[in-house]
Motif scaffolding. Sequence first.
Motif, PDB file in Angstrom:
ATOM      1  N   MET A 122      -4.602   0.133   7.853  1.00 53.90           N
ATOM      2  CA  MET A 122      -4.713   1.377   8.566  1.00 53.90           C
ATOM      3  C   MET A 122      -5.349   0.713   9.978  1.00 53.90           C
ATOM      4  SD  MET A 122      -7.586   2.998   5.774  1.00 53.90           S
ATOM      5  CE  MET A 122      -7.966   4.369   6.946  1.00 53.90           C
ATOM      6  N   TYR A 125      -1.853   0.518  11.785  1.00 59.12           N
ATOM      7  CA  TYR A 125      -1.098   1.885  12.050  1.00 59.12           C
ATOM      8  C   TYR A 125      -2.135   2.028  13.463  1.00 59.12           C
ATOM      9  CZ  TYR A 125      -0.199   6.692  11.872  1.00 59.12           C
ATOM     10  OH  TYR A 125       0.355   8.028  12.174  1.00 59.12           O
ATOM     11  N   TRP A 257       3.462   0.827   7.592  1.00 61.33           N
ATOM     12  CA  TRP A 257       2.403   1.600   8.427  1.00 61.33           C
ATOM     13  C   TRP A 257       2.375   1.267   9.836  1.00 61.33           C
ATOM     14  CZ3 TRP A 257      -2.725   3.358   5.726  1.00 61.33           C
ATOM     15  CH2 TRP A 257      -2.255   3.968   4.445  1.00 61.33           C
ATOM     16  N   THR A 286       4.423  14.184  11.511  1.00 61.09           N
ATOM     17  CA  THR A 286       3.493  14.585  10.351  1.00 61.09           C
ATOM     18  C   THR A 286       4.266  14.161   8.883  1.00 61.09           C
ATOM     19  OG1 THR A 286       2.601  16.476  11.597  1.00 61.09           O
ATOM     20  CG2 THR A 286       2.371  16.503   9.060  1.00 61.09           C
ATOM     21  N   PHE A 289       3.951  10.504   8.323  1.00 62.53           N
ATOM     22  CA  PHE A 289       2.701  10.275   7.609  1.00 62.53           C
ATOM     23  C   PHE A 289       2.605  10.710   6.154  1.00 62.53           C
ATOM     24  CE2 PHE A 289      -1.819  11.274   7.237  1.00 62.53           C
ATOM     25  CZ  PHE A 289      -2.625   9.951   7.493  1.00 62.53           C
ATOM     26  N   LEU A 290       2.871  11.802   6.120  1.00 63.12           N
ATOM     27  CA  LEU A 290       2.946  12.511   4.862  1.00 63.12           C
ATOM     28  C   LEU A 290       3.539  11.513   3.570  1.00 63.12           C
ATOM     29  CD1 LEU A 290       3.291  16.222   5.090  1.00 63.12           C
ATOM     30  CD2 LEU A 290       0.995  14.764   4.557  1.00 63.12           C
ATOM     31  N   LYS A 291       4.749  11.164   3.935  1.00 63.61           N
ATOM     32  CA  LYS A 291       5.544  10.194   3.279  1.00 63.61           C
ATOM     33  C   LYS A 291       4.654   8.826   3.155  1.00 63.61           C
ATOM     34  CE  LYS A 291      10.204  11.663   4.396  1.00 63.61           C
ATOM     35  NZ  LYS A 291      11.585  11.410   5.049  1.00 63.61           N
ATOM     36  N   MET A 292       4.150   8.273   4.071  1.00 66.54           N
ATOM     37  CA  MET A 292       3.375   7.189   3.856  1.00 66.54           C
ATOM     38  C   MET A 292       2.244   7.357   2.821  1.00 66.54           C
ATOM     39  SD  MET A 292       2.703   5.136   7.467  1.00 66.54           S
ATOM     40  CE  MET A 292       1.320   6.294   7.689  1.00 66.54           C
ATOM     41  N   MET A 293       1.629   8.522   2.917  1.00 65.34           N
ATOM     42  CA  MET A 293       0.501   8.724   2.034  1.00 65.34           C
ATOM     43  C   MET A 293       0.897   8.938   0.500  1.00 65.34           C
ATOM     44  SD  MET A 293      -2.366   8.888   3.250  1.00 65.34           S
ATOM     45  CE  MET A 293      -1.496   7.549   4.534  1.00 65.34           C
ATOM     46  N   LEU A 296       1.136   5.610  -0.660  1.00 68.25           N
ATOM     47  CA  LEU A 296      -0.157   5.228  -1.072  1.00 68.25           C
ATOM     48  C   LEU A 296      -0.624   5.787  -2.460  1.00 68.25           C
ATOM     49  CD1 LEU A 296      -2.746   3.450  -0.494  1.00 68.25           C
ATOM     50  CD2 LEU A 296      -3.268   5.409   1.174  1.00 68.25           C
ATOM     51  N   SER A 297      -0.343   6.957  -2.538  1.00 66.44           N
ATOM     52  CA  SER A 297      -0.813   7.777  -3.886  1.00 66.44           C
ATOM     53  C   SER A 297      -0.184   7.024  -5.027  1.00 66.44           C
ATOM     54  CB  SER A 297      -0.701   8.918  -3.864  1.00 66.44           C
ATOM     55  OG  SER A 297      -1.076   9.589  -2.684  1.00 66.44           O
TER      56      SER A 297
END
Length: 310
Positions: A122, A125, A257, A286, A289-293, A296-297
């Motif tokens: 983080m 990033y 990231w 966006t 970023f959503l792909k990174m999340m 992470l999930s």
Amino acid sequence: MIEIWSLCGLVLAGISVMSNDAVQTLGTFMASNRKTPWWRLWLASSLVLVSTILYSWFAYNGDISFGRLDKIPYIQVEWYHAMAPAVLLLLTRYGIPVSTTFLVLSAFASTVVFEKMLVKSMLGYAIAAVVAYVFWVVLSKYLDEKREVNPKHVRKWRIAQWCTTGFLWFTWLSHDLANIAVFAPRQMGAEYLIGIIVLLVATLSYVFYNQGGKIQEIVIEKSSTSYVRSATIIDAVYAFILLYLKQLNNIPMSTTWVFVGLLCGRELAIATMREKKIKEVFPLVTRDFLKMMLGLSVSVVIVLVVQAIS
């Protein structure tokens, strides 16, 4: 004796890391050298790859991870460990820039180490986004990246780009080789070393032959990344940020990231200087970023599964 699950994990990790993460480093190199035969780009990149692996192997007493795995001791590899790079390989086929570090190392790291990896990623990033934003706002006042390079200077920029890419490739490998080496003994023998080199060089040839695959779209859709001058500048900034984070501590981190943060900051800077409108940039930022999340999930799920099974 090489254990079967260790071997499977090693092969899957090698293929997935080269297919997913390598494009972060080599994407602009491929995009701005489309007229150069792919095998020349591959040979140059392979030379740096082999040299980097051998350097770490000799300098760190048989460890090719540059000491990144000091806090993640070697354990017997089971099927659920090999599952992580298999998931990454699947996501790569859909062009999702997930974090290899989280997906692979999360299956081995303790909760404490995983948290430290997340915090450092983080931070990476944020640093990359801020540095890129400031840098390109200032740069845009002196240089218009949309303008063609003076023909007299093209060769100089091309040489600079090849040198910069080599430096970035080395710096990136010093971070992400840990994602492959985690499946091997920390002090690996010659048979592991030779096997890993052959695997990675072969996989890299496919990446260049396939022009980066779906992941390459993340690079191509950004402003001016196919121009040799812009590609050189991006690689240089990315390399120095990775070098700084490498010296910060030996905790593994997500270079994905950092890369996405860099492109995010750059695109916002270009939009600020009115070369593009914010509303045009926001969907790109966006989506990445959503792909990174998403990655992470999936990593968190893997951690929970491994803890439940083991």
